[in-house]
Each structure stands twice: as C-alpha cells, then as structure tokens.
Write a protein that holds these residues in place. Structure first.
Motif, short mmCIF file in Angstrom:
data_model
loop_
_atom_site.label_atom_id
_atom_site.label_comp_id
_atom_site.label_asym_id
_atom_site.label_seq_id
_atom_site.Cartn_x
_atom_site.Cartn_y
_atom_site.Cartn_z
N SER A 153 0.93 -1.23 -0.08
CA SER A 153 0.21 -0.07 -0.07
C SER A 153 1.01 1.28 -0.01
O SER A 153 0.50 2.37 -0.46
CB SER A 153 -0.88 -0.02 1.11
N GLY A 154 2.04 1.13 0.26
CA GLY A 154 2.94 2.16 0.49
C GLY A 154 3.74 2.70 -0.63
O GLY A 154 4.25 3.74 -0.88
N LEU A 155 4.33 1.62 -1.44
CA LEU A 155 5.11 1.67 -2.50
C LEU A 155 4.44 1.66 -3.66
O LEU A 155 5.16 2.00 -4.64
CB LEU A 155 6.29 0.69 -2.12
N THR A 156 3.35 0.92 -3.70
CA THR A 156 2.97 0.55 -5.28
C THR A 156 1.77 1.49 -5.66
O THR A 156 1.16 2.02 -4.88
CB THR A 156 2.55 -0.87 -5.28
N PRO A 157 2.05 1.56 -6.98
CA PRO A 157 0.50 2.48 -7.55
C PRO A 157 -0.71 1.88 -7.28
O PRO A 157 -0.68 0.58 -7.39
CB PRO A 157 0.96 2.86 -9.10
N GLY A 158 -1.81 2.69 -7.48
CA GLY A 158 -2.90 2.07 -7.44
C GLY A 158 -3.95 2.71 -6.65
O GLY A 158 -3.70 3.74 -5.93
#
Length: 310
Positions: free
Chosen positions: A245-250
């Motif tokens: 949740s902190g590093l990936t796009p979305g």
C-alpha cells in the motif's frame, strides 16, 4: 494441598482467558458471522446470504491474482530469508579459520552482526520512504543512478521498478528479505552459540569442510529454530499490506500496476473501506486466516523430525 492448587491456577488464568476470548476469539467469530451477510459496513441493516461471498471470491479474478501473489511470497520469502540468515550466522559464528583458540567466526563478526541487524530498528514507514528513493523511476533513484553511472542503462529510459508488472512483486520481496535477514541471523546466532564448540572441533579433526560442517552439524542442531522461523515468516508473507500500500501505484491501497502487486490484505481493505463490500471483505479475512493456519500446520508437520540432544 492438591485441592488448593486448582483455585490458585484458575485465579491466574481466568483474567488472561477472558481477555483472549474478548479481544481475539470473539472478533474472529464476528468476522465469520459478517462474512455470511451482505453487510456494507455503514449500518447494521444486512441480510444473511450464506456462502455467496465465498462463492463470489473464487470467481473473482483479482482475488485469485492476489492469492497467487501471496503463494509466491510464501514460497520465496521464507526460503531466501532463512538461507541467507543461516549462511551469515554460520560465517559470523563458526566460519572463520580454526586457530589455537578453537573454532571462531570470521574477522569482524561483531561488526557484521550490528550491520545486518540494523534494518530491524527501522519502522515500516521508514522502509517505505527509503526504498521509495531507491526504486525511483528516474535517474535520480539510487538503483537507476548506479546503473546509469556504470553505463548499464540509458539515462533517458530508466527502469520503472515499481511500475513494471514483471518487477514490482520481486522488488517488494527484496525489501522484506533485506529487512528481515538480520533478525533471523541474530536468532540463529544465539542458537549456534549454545552448540558446544567441541562438536565443531571434532568435525574439523575428522576432515570435514565448511559445507559438510554446516549440513551435517549446524543445520540438524538448529532445526527447531529453522522450523519456528519458517512458520513466522510464512505468517508475515500472508500480510505484506504495508509495503504494497505504501510503495506501489493503485487506488487507495496500492496493488498496481494493474493488480500485479496485489495481495489479499490490500484487496480486503479496498473492498472494506472503498467499495463498501464489508461482508465480502470479511470473507476474504476468513480465507486469509484459514490459509495461514493450514500453511503453519503443514510447515510444522512436514518439517518435523526427531529432536537431537547435545
């Protein structure tokens, strides 16, 4: 005297037991109950729909993708972390040259332990900020900057580590391995230090090399610690929420690009908080719990072997 000990034992156990039932068992039962309803999370108006949420889950392509990613993490995260931790622990404890003082670790072993353990003092939030800079998708990112300086990459076409569907999950796996190896190194080091040095010295006198010493002496005597570590890392692999949740796009909770880093925990939170499908999310939580219990039980069963005394 025998009759007096039971009230004494019950007196000590009753409060922890009540707290455990209230804050652990009861929420699990509530989650299972809500998973059988169409609860939206915003009101208490819902109806019983049986196993419809569970049926829908296994027809949900995003959930199947998230489950597959968790399975990959279950396979690779424990194997890589434990192998590296065992290797480093062996080297810093008994991997040095044998001297008149007996078996010892490599030179500077104390410093290595501190260096390897250092990531353990970093919170997940710091890891996210740190590796956000490492994996930046331009030449200012640490990895891309190094590759550009070494002329292994074009500065105008840098690698988008966290936006590449083929790389994003493995980048997250690398972060967790880097952060976790130090803890298990210390754990295995403590276990190795309890093994009498005479055993290693006898193996060396019999002509055993480092590889034979590791596989024939160290690993069998550390098996209980390895087994426990495997279960603990497997449980962690079923989560992975914070990094994704902190590093990936979305949308909202990461999982991108196009669900290529989605895990069950992020999909659960998206359904619960963003889509208003709380009953559906509870069903996912029950599946996560069941998979975790099954993996733990299978790991303990498969890795069980006779205890070696020394």
């Amino acid at each position: 005297m025998q009759h007096r000990k039971y009230p004494f034992i019950v007196g000590f156990l009753i409060v922890p037991l009540v707290l455990y039932i209230t804050f652990v068992i009861w929420p699990y039962l509530q989650t299972f109950g809500y998973s059988l309803t169409n609860w939206t999370g915003e009101s208490q108006n819902f109806k019983f729909i049986g196993l419809d949420n569970y049926t829908a889950l296994f027809h949900d392509s995003v959930f199947r993708t998230a489950l597959w990613h968790n399975i990959l993490l279950l396979i690779f995260l424990p194997v890589i972390t434990i192998l590296l931790a065992l290797f480093f622990a062996f080297m810093v404890n008994v991997g040095g040259r044998s001297t008149a003082g007996g078996v010892q670790g490599v030179r500077g072993a104390g410093i290595y332990k501190v260096v390897y353990f250092f990531p353990q003092v970093l919170s997940v939030a710091i890891l996210i900020v740190l590796f956000g800079a490492v994996y930046r998708s331009d030449s200012a990112g640490l990895l891309n900057g190094i590759l550009v300086k070494l002329h292994l990459e074009d500065a105008n076409n840098p690698i988008e580590w966290l936006n590449d569907p083929n790389l994003v999950l493995w980048c997250l796996l690398a972060i967790q391995v880097w952060a976790g190896v130090g803890f298990y190194l210390v754990l295995f080091s403590a276990a190795m230090q309890s093994i009498p040095k005479d055993i290693y010295e006898a193996a060396l006198l019999d002509g055993a090399g480092r590889g034979q010493t590791f596989f024939k002496v160290t690993l069998p005597l550390l098996w209980d610690s390895v087994q426990t570590s495997w279960v603990y890392i497997s449980i962690f692999a079923m989560d992975f929420f914070a990094l994704v949740s902190g590093l990936t796009p979305g949308t909202g909770y990461g999982g991108g690009p196009d669900h290529h880093s989605e895990v069950m925990a992020t999909y659960l939170m998206r359904n619960f908080l963003s889509f208003g499908k709380s009953g559906y999310a509870c069903a996912q939580g029950v599946i996560i719990m069941l998979v975790t219990l099954i993996v733990s039980a299978v790991t303990l069963r498969v890795s069980r072997r006779d205890r070696i005394e020394f």
